[in-house]
Scaffold this active site. Structure first.
Site, PDB file in Angstrom:
ATOM      1  N   TRP A   1      33.321 -12.295 -15.164  1.00  0.00           N
ATOM      2  CA  TRP A   1      32.950 -11.467 -14.025  1.00  0.00           C
ATOM      3  C   TRP A   1      34.244 -10.929 -13.456  1.00  0.00           C
ATOM      4  CZ3 TRP A   1      28.496  -9.468 -12.276  1.00  0.00           C
ATOM      5  CH2 TRP A   1      28.607  -8.730 -11.091  1.00  0.00           C
TER       6      TRP A   1
ATOM      7  N   GLU B   1      28.894 -15.781 -16.212  1.00  0.00           N
ATOM      8  CA  GLU B   1      29.870 -15.267 -15.247  1.00  0.00           C
ATOM      9  C   GLU B   1      30.928 -16.323 -14.987  1.00  0.00           C
ATOM     10  OE1 GLU B   1      28.575 -13.882 -11.408  1.00  0.00           O
ATOM     11  OE2 GLU B   1      26.902 -12.760 -12.256  1.00  0.00           O
TER      12      GLU B   1
ATOM     13  N   GLN C   1      26.366  -3.201  -7.649  1.00  0.00           N
ATOM     14  CA  GLN C   1      27.790  -3.387  -7.391  1.00  0.00           C
ATOM     15  C   GLN C   1      28.665  -2.300  -8.013  1.00  0.00           C
ATOM     16  OE1 GLN C   1      27.242  -7.810  -8.471  1.00  0.00           O
ATOM     17  NE2 GLN C   1      28.982  -7.818  -7.081  1.00  0.00           N
TER      18      GLN C   1
ATOM     19  N   GLU D   1      31.525  -6.303  -3.687  1.00  0.00           N
ATOM     20  CA  GLU D   1      31.239  -7.736  -3.675  1.00  0.00           C
ATOM     21  C   GLU D   1      30.344  -8.090  -2.475  1.00  0.00           C
ATOM     22  OE1 GLU D   1      31.474 -10.136  -5.833  1.00  0.00           O
ATOM     23  OE2 GLU D   1      30.941 -11.714  -4.417  1.00  0.00           O
TER      24      GLU D   1
ATOM     25  N   GLU E   1      20.953 -15.671 -10.462  1.00  0.00           N
ATOM     26  CA  GLU E   1      21.318 -16.579  -9.360  1.00  0.00           C
ATOM     27  C   GLU E   1      20.279 -16.653  -8.246  1.00  0.00           C
ATOM     28  OE1 GLU E   1      25.298 -16.133  -7.859  1.00  0.00           O
ATOM     29  OE2 GLU E   1      26.175 -16.805  -9.737  1.00  0.00           O
TER      30      GLU E   1
ATOM     31  N   HIS F   1      19.027  -8.227 -10.438  1.00  0.00           N
ATOM     32  CA  HIS F   1      20.294  -8.671  -9.853  1.00  0.00           C
ATOM     33  C   HIS F   1      20.297  -8.219  -8.385  1.00  0.00           C
ATOM     34  CE1 HIS F   1      24.520 -10.119 -11.080  1.00  0.00           C
ATOM     35  NE2 HIS F   1      24.516 -10.054  -9.759  1.00  0.00           N
TER      36      HIS F   1
HETATM   37  C1  NOJ Z   1      27.657 -14.075  -8.642  1.00  0.00           C
HETATM   38  C2  NOJ Z   1      26.871 -12.820  -8.663  1.00  0.00           C
HETATM   39  O1  NOJ Z   1      25.964 -12.798  -9.725  1.00  0.00           O
HETATM   40  C3  NOJ Z   1      27.715 -11.562  -8.665  1.00  0.00           C
HETATM   41  O2  NOJ Z   1      26.903 -10.517  -8.253  1.00  0.00           O
HETATM   42  C4  NOJ Z   1      28.918 -11.763  -7.764  1.00  0.00           C
HETATM   43  O3  NOJ Z   1      29.641 -10.593  -7.609  1.00  0.00           O
HETATM   44  C5  NOJ Z   1      29.796 -12.840  -8.366  1.00  0.00           C
HETATM   45  N1  NOJ Z   1      29.039 -14.063  -8.506  1.00  0.00           N
HETATM   46  C6  NOJ Z   1      31.052 -13.143  -7.559  1.00  0.00           C
HETATM   47  O4  NOJ Z   1      30.716 -13.586  -6.298  1.00  0.00           O
END
Ligand code: NOJ
Length: 450
Positions: A408, A362, A28, A415, A174, A129
């Site tokens: 976050w 986050e 990202q 995104e 996640e 990630h």
């Molecule tokens: C979860 C993810 O880990 C992250 O990569 C993402 O940008 C944020 N939430 C926001 O959606």
């Protein structure tokens, strides 16, 4: 700072040991998609395909963190943030996913780690990630059982090169989101669809989580080992039995399916019957290899979802009633702004009796931001963070386990399928010029942490 942005919150209310940080992820922010020997990831390939990402955005340059990391680390320092979470790009250090390594990639992460430590900032590494090496996707990616050993070899490499200085590790980020979106719905990389891909990926990722954590434990005796889960507070749309049952199934899928095997409870097959199909992929020896006694569990909570029963949705028999349909305030992600979700989630995960520590790894919000006279008045984001912190404080005062909070994110960034329009940063990025502007939320956080 204008008055409305101040708040009664005080860092000391959370206790001296409470951890404060900010989170990012390699794909990202880094850009430099093919610099210095980096291999392609599934996200490099996915973003190059037409129609996958809103407005045709891609992450070839992203925030150019690969080149500007020192400036951004200086900004972390300026904001008084003591902990920085970032991820390692697997194809940057192992271009084909397996040996040999790419020394330039290793050198890059060493420079980041050394620079953070020199600034007194503690590094927190996420090992995975979402940016799987594309060369492994060609071999089936996470649907291939061999992914567990590919991942284990990659973890060994990370520990060999970074384990002497990095204490804090998160294995997988996640899993429910990247397997659901990437292997069932096909809206994230690698764009696979269907229940078979999804269940195989789910099981292999869960095995890899425990396998990776065991390797860290063996190699770094004092490591602080965690893994992160997305979690969403779920409520039924009505008090009809059908909606209550539907909400329970969605809660099982989103909040329980990935963590319970890790906690030694097995998959929650009783509450979500489609998970029984997992038995096709579970080998007898797997049952002993799903659990790990993590030092902490990272929870990432952004919102709540309201659920109603629906016979039209296969496997889950439920659908989400969007924030828009409910006419409630939402963020640029379409997620309801509902800070009490944080308290409910903390309460729920505190009910598991074998979670040692919980860190919110986050939390944050995407709102449209405009730079005006060198300032970004992102009052909604500041309030979002403050309101979530109030919920955390309430949980703490009620005796619930919660030991840290990471925003976050540091800067606006890529995104995923939403591209650059969903801005989550404490720091604004002009993606044309790469100019950074600390938003008022960042200034508030700095003040709060000082
Ligand atoms: C979860 C993810 O880990 C992250 O990569 C993402 O940008 C944020 N939430 C926001 O959606």
């Amino acid at each position: 700072m204008n008055k409305i942005e101040s708040s009664f919150l005080n860092k000391n209310q959370f206790g001296e040991d409470f951890l404060w940080g900010v989170s990012t992820a390699a794909f990202q922010i880094e850009g430099a998609h093919d610099s210095d020997g980096k291999g392609s990831s599934i996200w490099d390939v996915f973003t190059s395909q037409k129609g996958k990402i809103k407005n045709g955005h891609h992450a070839l340059t992203a925030c150019d963190f690969y080149n500007t990391y020192q400036d951004d680390i200086n900004l972390i320092n300026e904001l008084n943030i003591p902990n920085f979470r970032f991820s390692i790009s697997w194809p940057r250090i192992m271009p084909t996913g397996v040996h040999p390594i790419n020394q330039a990639g290793i050198d890059y992460y060493n420079k980041i780690i050394d620079s953070l430590l020199a600034s007194g900032i503690e590094p927190w590494i996420t090992l995975y990630h979402w940016d799987l090496p594309h060369a492994l996707e060609v071999k089936g990616g996470w649907t291939n059982r061999e992914s567990v050993s590919w991942f284990s070899d990659y973890v060994e490499v990370c520990i060999q090169y970074f384990g002497d200085r990095v204490k804090n590790w998160m294995v997988i980020n996640e899993p429910s989101v990247f397997t659901g979106a990437g292997y069932f719905l096909g809206i994230h990389a690698p764009g696979r669809k269907g229940i078979t891909n999804y269940l195989k990926a789910m099981h292999h990722v869960t095995l890899a989580t425990a396998a990776g954590a065991k390797i860290i434990r063996e190699r770094i005796p004092n490591a602080n080992i965690g893994t992160t889960f997305s979690c969403t507070h779920i409520e039924p749309a009505t008090d009809s039995a059908k909606d209550i049952e539907a909400a329970k199934r969605v809660d099982t899928l989103l909040n329980r399916t990935f963590i319970e095997p890790i906690l030694g409870m097995g998959y929650p097959q009783k509450d979500l019957s489609v998970l029984k199909k997992l038995n096709n992929y579970i080998a007898p020896e797997d049952l002993d290899n799903l659990a790990f006694d993590f030092d902490f569990i990272g929870l990432q909570c952004y919102t709540r979802e309201v659920v109603k029963s629906s016979i039209l949705t296969p496997y889950i028999g439920a659908e989400l009633v969007s924030a828009e349909k409910r006419n409630v305030i939402s963020t640029d992600m379409g997620w309801e702004v509902y800070p009490p979700a944080m308290y409910h989630i903390l309460k729920k995960f505190n009910e598991y009796d074998n979670i040692k520590k919980i860190i919110i790894t986050e939390n944050g919000a995407a709102f449209p931001d405009i730079v005006k006279n060198g300032k970004v008045h992102d009052i909604k984001r500041t309030h979002f963070i403050q309101d979530n912190l109030e919920q955390i404080l309430k949980a703490k005062n009620d005796g619930l386990n919660v030991d840290g909070y990471f925003v976050w994110s540091l800067t606006d960034n890529f995104e995923w399928a939403e591209g650059y329009n969903a801005r989550f940063g404490l720091i604004h990025v002009d993606f044309e010029t790469q100019k950074r502007t600390i938003k008022n939320s960042g200034l508030w956080f700095k003040d709060f942490l000082s």
